[in-house]
Design an enzyme around this catalytic site. Structure first.
Site: not given
Ligand SMILES: *[C@@H]1O[C@H](CO)[C@@H](O)[C@H](O)[C@H]1NC(C)=O
Ligand SMILES: *[C@@H]1O[C@H](CO)[C@@H](O)[C@H](O)[C@H]1NC(C)=O
Ligand SMILES: *[C@@H]1O[C@H](CO)[C@@H](O)[C@H](O)[C@H]1NC(C)=O
Ligand SMILES: *[C@@H]1O[C@H](CO)[C@@H](O)[C@H](O)[C@H]1NC(C)=O
Ligand SMILES: *[C@@H]1O[C@H](CO)[C@@H](O)[C@H](O)[C@H]1NC(C)=O
Ligand SMILES: *[C@@H]1O[C@H](CO)[C@@H](O)[C@H](O)[C@H]1NC(C)=O
Ligand SMILES: *[C@@H]1O[C@H](CO)[C@@H](O)[C@H](O)[C@H]1NC(C)=O
Ligand SMILES: *[C@@H]1O[C@H](CO)[C@@H](O)[C@H](O)[C@H]1NC(C)=O
Length: 868
Positions: A192, A261
């Site tokens: 991330e 997401e």
């Protein structure tokens, strides 16, 4: 706008799917070496494109004794891939001293997955986030001179490379990569980073490039993934992390398009209400994802945010929870609950969804979809080739059901649902229609349980006489305390060796100081970066302050009483999990950084730059009170047990409740602290930290866009009252329970609880699709029709009693069904005949079975049974 935004926002939070072209099944055991690659469209295993369903199990959040069962339940639920992070700070707390024992036995975990015939996605990181302490980094890294985390910094890169190589080597030595015949088909480097790279300037780019080539150079023989890294260099696969991934293009034509997401997740913080997500909405999000494949030529998902993939959450034992303020329970409302039990109907409904998607596989992988509108918010998507056809019919309206005509046939589409037609004609699954059974499982309070061997342990209540205690001194009590001028940041000072840091000073009072009110009082002001502060004045707890999961820092103001002469001011600062996420999360401080002031009407005394004496950790931690199995001299067994006083250790012995299941300890009566069973930490407890009164809903509709605060329960109640004790922590005979209580509590109010399956229920409507396996066997939808099925959870149980049965318009939830206006008089008899004395039963939900108590009304069958 429910369209692109909502659908992608809710995208595949639990699972990831890889599209494959081959329709060969995944081998039951992964033995022969496989080649794993990818093309512009999909991950390839031995050259074949695959649809693989993946979910995460974090090995240290359960015990090795639980792994096999968790993995089997995941497989039964339709998963093909188990993914896990690698938890650096567990494995290498001290540089070059590795620990892979017990819950940390990564190799054993990977092998256990392989034995079940599943694949592994190994997310090495080594930054992981994961609501895990310090994002997975060992805190010692912070003290390496010149280090800067997660950027192009030599000292950091050296450490990251060393650990990554260590893990890869371990896996290679055990032949665990698919290229060696093992189960690992993918590895992740970093995690991330794309969410935060903007904060790191130009060095972020060179860091990413370095990380990718470092990973690739380790030569695993399987692809590397970089979560949400738009500029991931070849051949590392990058993923998209936006609400609008249709704008996203891979950075190379040879890479498959992947979609991840942005999601805050729904983990539980201390002080928060318990979040959950209705399974109909999860199924909707996943089905929409597949349907929306139609709007993009090629895609597959490799690595949505970790927290969206959680299949079993587990428990944050010890000090492993991230933070600040992440709770000890990491249940996550996942398909397998914290204790390892299947959560119904979530698990069953998602299993049915997975089956439905696999039925469509041949069509899904072979062709591009075409979509058409069937009306406002109504969309049909068809995948059709010569040999196969699959269709998705979506009703995106968040209120109204619809009836649509598709290929000349009428279809009922409940609001906010997707119907899956595996042959373009018959509905095999609708996301809003749950065929799966529910169970009302609860932790049963144990009023009494049978002793195992120790005669004195006869009862589950923890009687006063059985407790001993040890007082933790206020202020400085350890020889290694030290004095410094001014206030020190806590993490820099403790290196997270303990949650606790004492700040200790004293002041002389004559009575006429200008900062005094009435000669005896003063207004104390303390500013802290967090997380919790206890103020002791002359040995007495005089004030408390704390931050919260949104903002750890706080300032405390309290009128305190002072006495003439010397006054001891002792501040106990406590951390509750170190920051795990965000740009420069590693530099977020904690503790009393000031100012510390005494304010009076006529003046102020600033204590901030005075000399303070510091003590890292507690005396009882140093003497390992939690480990003592014999009664050392520190423990006192008085006839009167001191309760509701801060800084006290408690200890008792107990016989484990019978059975082989997990147990929970109900911490009613306790304040805040940590618990140990037979020397193993069961984590921080904090039952007095209650969720806010407001924000919960009694009924949370699955319809409409989900957000992490949409469905909350437990408002006004303790965020966490039950704490998991895995069965393997317990032993026959006498067990030790040790508690450290920081603020004040009464351990005699605590109790044990065990899991009890209450009732089994199912509620199926005439409109529901037939169960999938019925369809698979008959291949003729018309012959089966909707069916209600119940099965007792264990093989030696039989349905003993029908607690409720109604065909007509029954309503309510499992445990509280009631008859509606329309009610067939034969329901109970029919169900009794079909189910009593059987382990499982199936009943057709139709008027042929029950007669028609109300013509023209849609009827359903609701049943509640007990198993014995
Ligand atoms: C994703 O998260 C990052 C970091 O919190 C935020 O800056 C960004 O706006 C988010 N993206 C979307 C599309 O919400
Ligand atoms: C406890 O033991 C008694 C006698 O051995 C037995 O009848 C009873 O069922 C046991 N209770 C539990 C909860 O196991
Ligand atoms: C503040 O100082 C004034 C003047 O010296 C004095 O009259 C007053 O009593 C003091 N107030 C307090 C609360 O000590
Ligand atoms: C200060 O002392 C006066 C007189 O003794 C009393 O009336 C007053 O309540 C005290 N103020 C506070 C804040 O305690
Ligand atoms: C957090 O709380 C502190 C102290 O109450 C306050 O100064 C600060 O502005 C808050 N930070 C945020 C981001 O709200
Ligand atoms: C920790 O110490 C380092 C080095 O002394 C300093 O640069 C840093 O600002 C300190 N961190 C905090 C949060 O105070
Ligand atoms: C915990 O124990 C208290 C006191 O016995 C009880 O009221 C409460 O229902 C229990 N909570 C759970 C979740 O078992
Ligand atoms: C429904 O039928 C059952 C059994 O035939 C009967 O016991 C029950 O009273 C009925 N309830 C209503 C509301 O008609």
């Amino acid at each position: 706008m429910i369209g692109a935004g909502a659908a992608s926002r809710m995208l595949v939070f639990l699972f990831l799917f890889f599209i494959r072209f081959s329709d060969s099944e995944i081998a039951a055991g992964v033995v022969a070496s496989s080649s794993v690659g990818y093309d512009h469209r999909a991950l390839l295993i031995d050259g074949a494109r695959r649809i693989l369903v993946s979910g995460s199990i974090h090995y240290p959040r359960s015990t090795p004794e639980m792994w096999r069962d968790l993995i089997q339940k995941s497989k039964d639920g339709g998963l093909d891939v188990i993914e896990t992070y690698v938890f650096w700070n567990l494995h290498e707390p001290v540089r070059n001293q590795y620990d892979f024992e017990g819950r940390k036995d990564l190799v054993k975990f990977v092998k256990t997955v392989a034995e079940a015939g599943l694949y592994v996605h190994l997310r090495i990181g080594p930054y992981i986030g994961a609501e895990w302490n310090y994002g997975g980094f060992p805190v010692r890294l912070h003290f390496i001179p010149g280090i800067k985390f997660r950027t192009d910094n030599e000292p950091f890169k050296a450490e990251m490379q060393r650990f990554t190589a260590k893990i890869v080597d371990m896996m290679k030595q055990e032949n665990l990569y698919a290229s060696q015949g093992g189960p690992i088909i993918l590895s992740q480097i970093e995690n991330e980073y794309g969410n935060v790279d903007w904060a790191y300037g130009p060095a972020a780019k060179s860091y990413v490039s370095w990380a990718a080539s470092m990973a690739v150079s380790l030569d695993t023989g399987v692809p590397w993934v970089m979560g949400q890294q738009v500029d991931a260099p070849d051949p590392v696969i990058n993923t998209c992390n936006d609400y609008y991934c249709d704008q996203f293009a891979p950075n190379s034509k040879n890479k498959p398009k992947m979609w991840t997401e942005n999601w805050t997740g729904w983990f539980l913080p201390f002080g928060g209400a318990v979040p959950y997500r209705p399974v109909e909405d999860i199924a909707y999000a996943v089905a929409r994802f597949f349907q929306r494949g139609g709007t993009f030529q090629n895609y597959y998902v490799v690595s949505p945010l970790s927290r969206l993939l959680i299949y079993h959450g587990g428990t944050n034992f010890g000090h492993s929870s991230g933070g600040p303020f992440i709770a000890t329970s990491y249940d996550y409302d996942a398909p397998i609950d914290e204790y390892g039990f299947i959560r119904q109907p979530k698990w069953g409904h998602l299993r049915d969804l997975h089956k439905a998607i696999k039925l469509c596989e041949a069509a899904l992988v072979a062709t591009d979809p075409t979509s058409s509108s069937l009306g406002p918010n109504l969309e049909a998507t068809v995948y059709k080739t010569a040999g196969a056809c699959a269709a998705f019919l979506a009703n995106r309206d968040n209120q109204y059901d619809a009836t649509v005509t598709f290929n000349g046939k009428l279809y009922h589409l409940p609001a906010w649902s997707v119907s899956i037609l595996s042959d373009c004609r018959n509905v095999v699954f609708n996301t809003a229609q749950i065929n799966s059974q529910t169970s009302s499982t609860e932790m049963r309070h144990l009023n009494s349980y049978n002793q195992t061997s120790d005669d004195s342990l006869d009862s589950s209540e923890m009687p006063q006489s059985q407790w001993s205690y040890a007082i933790e001194p206020v202020g400085i009590s350890k020889a290694d305390a030290f004095t410094k001028t001014g206030l020190l940041e806590q993490i820099n000072t403790t290196a997270d060796a303990s949650d606790y840091l004492w700040y200790s000073t004293s002041i002389e009072i004559t009575g006429d100081e200008p900062f005094l009110l009435n000669g005896t009082q003063s207004n104390l002001l303390v500013k802290s970066l967090g997380h919790v502060l206890r103020v002791f004045v002359n040995g007495k707890l005089s004030a408390s302050g704390m931050g919260n999961s949104y903002n750890a820092s706080f300032s405390l103001q309290k009128l305190i009483m002072l006495a003439p002469g010397k006054n001891a001011i002792d501040l106990l600062s406590a951390t509750v999990g170190l920051q795990d996420y965000g740009p420069f999360f590693d530099l977020w401080g904690a503790g009393v950084t000031g100012p510390v002031k005494l304010n009076g009407p006529n003046g102020t005394l600033d204590l901030s730059s005075k000399p303070w004496t510091y003590q890292i950790g507690l005396k009882g931690e140093d003497s390992r009170l939690y480990e003592t199995s014999d009664d050392s001299s520190e423990w006192v067994s008085d006839s009167t047990l001191p309760t509701n006083q801060p800084l006290i250790w408690y200890k008792t012995k107990f016989a484990a409740p019978e059975g082989d299941g997990p147990i929970a300890i109900n911490f009613t009566g306790m304040g805040k602290g940590e618990g140990w069973v037979n020397g193993q930490s069961i984590g921080r407890f904090w039952p007095t930290y209650q969720a806010p009164q407001n924000g919960c809903v009694t009924f949370c509709s699955y319809k409409g866009s989900f957000s992490s605060d949409k469905c909350l329960k437990n408002c006004g109640k303790p965020s966490q009252i039950l704490y998991h004790v895995p069965r393997s922590f317990l032993r026959w005979g006498s067990n030790d329970l040790v508690l450290f209580e920081e603020v004040g509590g009464d351990p005699t109010k605590m109790s044990f609880a065990v899991r009890e399956i209450g009732s089994l229920c199912a509620h199926v409507s005439e409109l529901h699709p037939a169960p999938l396996d019925a369809f698979i066997t008959t291949q003729k939808r018309g012959k089966s029709g909707p069916m209600l099925r119940l099965e007792c959870p264990s093989a030696n149980q039989l349905i003993s009693k029908i607690k409720f049965a109604s065909f007509g318009t029954p309503h309510g939830a499992c445990g509280s069904y009631s008859h509606g206006k329309c009610n067939s008089s034969t329901a109970l008899t029919v169900v009794q005949e079909a189910c009593i004395g059987a382990r499982s039963c199936s009943i057709r939900v139709s008027t042929e079975m029950f007669g028609d108590p109300c013509r023209g009304v849609t009827k359903s069958l609701a049943v509640e049974v007990a198993c014995l």
